[in-house]
Design an enzyme around this catalytic site. Sequence first.
Site, PDB file in Angstrom:
ATOM      1  N   GLN A  80       5.349  -2.636   1.295  1.00  0.00           N
ATOM      2  CA  GLN A  80       4.900  -3.521   0.240  1.00  0.00           C
ATOM      3  C   GLN A  80       6.114  -4.799   0.062  1.00  0.00           C
ATOM      4  OE1 GLN A  80       4.066   0.197  -2.598  1.00  0.00           O
ATOM      5  NE2 GLN A  80       2.650  -1.559  -3.458  1.00  0.00           N
ATOM      6  N   HIS A 132       0.263   4.237   2.117  1.00  0.00           N
ATOM      7  CA  HIS A 132       0.907   2.742   2.339  1.00  0.00           C
ATOM      8  C   HIS A 132       1.607   2.714   3.770  1.00  0.00           C
ATOM      9  CE1 HIS A 132       0.088   0.060  -1.043  1.00  0.00           C
ATOM     10  NE2 HIS A 132       0.586   1.057  -1.999  1.00  0.00           N
ATOM     11  N   GLY A 153       5.944   4.080  -8.099  1.00  0.00           N
ATOM     12  CA  GLY A 153       6.093   4.241  -6.697  1.00  0.00           C
ATOM     13  C   GLY A 153       5.896   2.915  -5.905  1.00  0.00           C
ATOM     14  N   CYS A 197      -2.190  -0.066  -8.065  1.00  0.00           N
ATOM     15  CA  CYS A 197      -1.033  -0.373  -6.802  1.00  0.00           C
ATOM     16  C   CYS A 197      -0.183  -1.575  -7.525  1.00  0.00           C
ATOM     17  CB  CYS A 197      -1.792  -0.266  -5.730  1.00  0.00           C
ATOM     18  SG  CYS A 197      -0.828  -0.622  -4.499  1.00  0.00           S
ATOM     19  N   LEU A 198       0.946  -1.612  -7.223  1.00  0.00           N
ATOM     20  CA  LEU A 198       1.849  -2.755  -7.384  1.00  0.00           C
ATOM     21  C   LEU A 198       1.143  -4.043  -6.825  1.00  0.00           C
ATOM     22  CD1 LEU A 198       5.376  -1.206  -7.876  1.00  0.00           C
ATOM     23  CD2 LEU A 198       3.763  -2.107  -9.898  1.00  0.00           C
ATOM     24  N   HIS A 243      -0.619   8.573  -2.539  1.00  0.00           N
ATOM     25  CA  HIS A 243      -0.636   6.928  -2.703  1.00  0.00           C
ATOM     26  C   HIS A 243       0.281   6.224  -1.725  1.00  0.00           C
ATOM     27  CE1 HIS A 243      -1.650   3.207  -5.055  1.00  0.00           C
ATOM     28  NE2 HIS A 243      -0.580   2.791  -4.353  1.00  0.00           N
ATOM     29  N   GLU A 244       1.628   6.507  -2.071  1.00  0.00           N
ATOM     30  CA  GLU A 244       2.609   5.960  -1.159  1.00  0.00           C
ATOM     31  C   GLU A 244       2.713   6.230   0.062  1.00  0.00           C
ATOM     32  OE1 GLU A 244       3.906   3.751  -3.070  1.00  0.00           O
ATOM     33  OE2 GLU A 244       3.319   4.499  -4.721  1.00  0.00           O
TER      34      GLU A 244
HETATM   35 CO    CO Z   1       0.381   1.013  -3.841  1.00  0.00          CO
END
Ligand code: CO
Length: 167
Positions: free
Chosen positions: A53, A137, A48, A91-92, A133-134
């Site tokens: 981000q 953000h 995701g 998380c990326l 989660h997304e």
């Molecule tokens: Co994330």
Amino acid sequence: MAILNILSETKNIVDLRKKSRSVEKINKRIINLLDDMRETLKNAEGIGLAAPQVGVLRRVAIIEIDDGDLIEMINPEIIYRDGEQTEMEGCLSSPGKFAETVRPAAVKVAYTNRNGESKEREGTELLARAFCHELDHLDGVLCFDDAKRILTQEELDEMKKEKETSE
Ligand code: CO
């Protein structure tokens, strides 16, 4: 299409904390953003990605858990949540760091797709977590904020090993 730079928690926390604005019009810029985010997510081997981000403060997020089942969301909102699950998530924007988080067991999300159509999608397990989660953000919230605990990659590997040997 292009691979975008993913902001990191250590270097870009101020930007990751910003709240994203709603998309009023799905124009070429939004379509390009979706395309670039897809390529960026694939390249990062993530499940995701949210627009903030990649430095774009717009309410846009994508999720692809199963290959080929790409969920592209514009102005997503959780309209239903039920139950509870506790799992690890990463998380990326924070490579090598993991959070043990409590999330709803099931959620339903309403959003607009790239064609301007209103959609709804339900998710349980990993998909429910990914939705939460997304969408977090988009409000500058990271999965570590309310985590029960935070682990490093080493601790996580250790835990996995212990679990394997006890099975
Ligand atoms: Co994330």
